[in-house]
Design an enzyme around this catalytic site. Structure first.
Site, PDB file in Angstrom:
ATOM      1  N   GLU A 119     -12.247  19.146  11.319  1.00 37.42           N
ATOM      2  CA  GLU A 119     -12.793  20.272  10.572  1.00 37.42           C
ATOM      3  C   GLU A 119     -13.368  19.710   9.286  1.00 37.42           C
ATOM      4  O   GLU A 119     -12.650  19.106   8.483  1.00 37.42           O
ATOM      5  CB  GLU A 119     -11.736  21.321  10.274  1.00 37.42           C
ATOM      6  CG  GLU A 119     -12.320  22.527   9.556  1.00 37.42           C
ATOM      7  CD  GLU A 119     -11.343  23.677   9.406  1.00 37.42           C
ATOM      8  OE1 GLU A 119     -11.683  24.636   8.698  1.00 37.42           O
ATOM      9  OE2 GLU A 119     -10.235  23.629  10.002  1.00 37.42           O
ATOM     10  N   LEU A 120     -14.655  19.872   9.115  1.00 35.20           N
ATOM     11  CA  LEU A 120     -15.370  19.365   7.947  1.00 35.20           C
ATOM     12  C   LEU A 120     -15.469  20.517   6.962  1.00 35.20           C
ATOM     13  O   LEU A 120     -16.294  21.407   7.114  1.00 35.20           O
ATOM     14  CB  LEU A 120     -16.762  18.874   8.355  1.00 35.20           C
ATOM     15  CG  LEU A 120     -16.806  17.945   9.580  1.00 35.20           C
ATOM     16  CD1 LEU A 120     -18.248  17.648   9.966  1.00 35.20           C
ATOM     17  CD2 LEU A 120     -16.017  16.675   9.325  1.00 35.20           C
TER      18      LEU A 120
END
Length: 130
Positions: free
Chosen positions: A121-122
């Site tokens: 998850e960026l």
């Protein structure tokens, strides 16, 4: 000392490739390495900024599953869009392009995969918007 999470370990299929990805592509550094009787490990992270990731390659003949496990690593990044571009340049999938999410105050969020298929998850770092 207060309670906190120091690291999360994930099994990887190719330790050198994973170290290269997490350091060169995501900007982490190798904090330490271990050669244990049953596995080699590289601990990577951004120093004192958040928890580290322990990349574990088993050397004892066991073959743990390392592909597409239901694991998500949440990474707070100054520029999630640039990170997604670097991941894409490695030929790895971007599951969701980084974009503002109204429910998170407009923070930019995207999803990608690492070399073993772990979900990344960026997430735009709160520091990046202040």
């Amino acid at each position: 000392m207060t309670n906190h999470m120091g690291a999360v370990g994930i099994a990887v299929s190719d330790l050198d490739r994973s170290v290269d990805f997490y350091t060169r592509v995501l900007g982490m550094t190798v904090l330490t390495t271990f050669e244990l009787p049953h596995m080699d490990e590289a601990v990577v992270g951004w120093g004192r900024r958040g928890a580290a990731v322990v990349l574990m390659r088993y050397t004892d003949g066991s073959d743990p599953t390392t592909r597409d496990l239901p694991v998500k690593l949440v990474l707070y990044l100054d520029d999630p869009v640039a990170a997604a571009d670097r991941i894409r340049a490695e030929g790895l999938p971007i599951e969701r392009e980084p974009a503002p999410v109204p429910q998170l105050g407009g923070a930019v969020v995207g999803f990608a995969k690492d070399p073993d298929g772990y979900t990344l998850e960026l997430l735009e770092s709160p520091d990046a918007t202040s």
